[in-house]
Design a protein around this motif. Structure first.
Motif, PDB file in Angstrom:
ATOM      1  N   TRP A  88       6.991 -20.862 -45.023  1.00 54.62           N
ATOM      2  CA  TRP A  88       8.392 -20.554 -45.310  1.00 54.62           C
ATOM      3  C   TRP A  88       8.579 -19.051 -45.447  1.00 54.62           C
ATOM      4  O   TRP A  88       7.909 -18.386 -46.242  1.00 54.62           O
ATOM      5  N   THR A  89       9.453 -18.500 -44.648  1.00 56.84           N
ATOM      6  CA  THR A  89       9.690 -17.051 -44.662  1.00 56.84           C
ATOM      7  C   THR A  89      11.102 -16.709 -45.112  1.00 56.84           C
ATOM      8  O   THR A  89      11.528 -15.555 -45.006  1.00 56.84           O
ATOM      9  N   GLY A  90      11.824 -17.701 -45.611  1.00 50.94           N
ATOM     10  CA  GLY A  90      13.186 -17.458 -46.070  1.00 50.94           C
ATOM     11  C   GLY A  90      13.221 -16.770 -47.422  1.00 50.94           C
ATOM     12  O   GLY A  90      12.171 -16.434 -48.004  1.00 50.94           O
ATOM     13  N   PRO A  91      14.407 -16.531 -47.966  1.00 49.26           N
ATOM     14  CA  PRO A  91      14.547 -15.865 -49.266  1.00 49.26           C
ATOM     15  C   PRO A  91      13.812 -16.610 -50.372  1.00 49.26           C
ATOM     16  O   PRO A  91      13.808 -17.848 -50.418  1.00 49.26           O
ATOM     17  N   ALA A  92      13.182 -15.848 -51.256  1.00 48.47           N
ATOM     18  CA  ALA A  92      12.381 -16.453 -52.324  1.00 48.47           C
ATOM     19  C   ALA A  92      13.225 -17.274 -53.287  1.00 48.47           C
ATOM     20  O   ALA A  92      12.724 -18.188 -53.953  1.00 48.47           O
ATOM     21  N   ASN A  93      14.537 -16.965 -53.393  1.00 55.62           N
ATOM     22  CA  ASN A  93      15.380 -17.691 -54.341  1.00 55.62           C
ATOM     23  C   ASN A  93      15.937 -18.992 -53.756  1.00 55.62           C
ATOM     24  O   ASN A  93      16.661 -19.709 -54.428  1.00 55.62           O
TER      25      ASN A  93
END
Length: 333
Positions: free
Chosen positions: A268-273
């Motif tokens: 997963w490379t999306g936003p950490a939040n």
């Protein structure tokens, strides 16, 4: 133990790096096999076997001299040891072939060992006069002489810059091409030294160090096989098993960091939040956010360990499959 050979094991003396930390990291893993993917002279393997009676070691190495040394050093551990002459990119195949899946641990100790550097005939070192060689696996055809004398100037500069972090890569490549054929390590070292401006030669250790490193990495395709080998090692682990990697070069460490992070995020490379998409799950947890480095006392005893970085991760349980309802609702019509 099998498939060993080469020079006398007594000539292969290697000081294992971050030994105590590695022994500590593998203490909690489940009983079973640890794959030492670069067993070398058997230093890490010997310490793991002595400290942890619940573990066995499957040792891999492409250097027959190293494997002979490991066989001698690990002989007291009997059938708790298996050795195989192969490069670590064959890890998945060897593990399956020896019916040891899943394994309890995987250890990579990358780079070149002190015995390889110190043995002049191997052609790894700029400090000893020898034919250009640098092959980890002596069965391999391509040698450092082929890279130095057969690579065009632009490509040679690129690999010296990429694999050696050498800022004078273009000057060095141009000088090498102009001096061809280059036949020995000392001849190459002198060419490199003379190509680097005098003020730069006075800092950062031997001026040929980074270029020799780059050529060695190119000869042995070390970075090409690293990422898939780490992925295969993680895939072979049972839950609670651990993968630890010692690297000595920024290019190696970037690959190690990226593959462990990929496994720790499920890719997963999306936003950490934001939560990852359904079906994306981490396969490991990182045991340290950054890396371990050798303590001062170890560096005093073994200065060659100064560039070492150790990263490690633990395999997680596979996520449970969502429950399925096998009952059919009554048709309301």
């Amino acid at each position: 133990m099998s498939e060993t050979g080469g020079e006398a094991a007594s000539e292969f003396r290697h000081q294992p790096v971050l030994l105590e930390r590695i022994v500590e990291l593998f203490a909690p893993v489940p009983p079973g096999w640890v794959v030492d993917a670069t067993v070398g002279g058997g230093g890490h393997a010997s310490a793991l076997l002595a400290a942890h009676p619940h573990l066995k070691v499957l040792g891999l190495d492409q250097d027959s001299d190293a494997l002979a040394a490991a066989a001698a050093r690990l002989e007291p551990f009997g059938d708790r040891v298996r050795l195989h002459l192969t490069r670590f990119d064959a890890l998945e195949h060897i593990v399956e072939q020896l019916d040891t899946t899943p394994v309890s641990g995987v250890l990579f100790d990358l780079g070149v060992s002190s015995p390889q550097l110190d043995r002049a005939a191997r052609g790894f070192s700029y400090r000893h006069d020898a034919p250009l060689d640098m092959r980890m696996d002596q069965r391999q055809v391509r040698s450092a002489a082929d890279v130095v004398n057969g690579t065009d100037e632009q490509e040679l500069a690129g690999l010296i810059r990429a694999f050696g972090d050498e800022r004078f890569a273009r000057r060095i490549a141009k000088a090498i091409v102009a001096a061809r054929p280059v036949e020995t390590t000392t001849e190459l070292a002198d060419i490199i030294r003379d190509a680097i401006p005098a003020p730069a030669r006075r800092t950062g250790g031997h001026p040929a160090k980074r270029t020799f490193q780059a050529i060695r990495i190119a000869v042995n395709a070390e970075l090409d096989v690293l990422a898939p080998a780490i992925d295969a090692g993680i895939a072979a682990l049972q839950p609670g098993g651990r993968c630890a990697v010692l690297s000595y070069h920024s290019g190696e460490d970037r690959i190690v960091k990226a593959r462990l992070r990929h496994a720790a995020t499920g890719g997963w490379t999306g936003p950490a939040n934001l939560p990852p998409p359904i079906g994306v799950h981490p396969t490991v947890r990182l045991l340290k956010a950054g890396s371990w480095t050798p303590p001062e006392a170890e560096l005093a005893a073994n200065p060659r360990a100064s560039s070492a970085r150790l990263r490690a991760a633990e395999k997680l349980e596979a996520p449970s499959a969502p429950p399925t309802d096998s009952t059919e609702e009554d048709d309301p019509r």
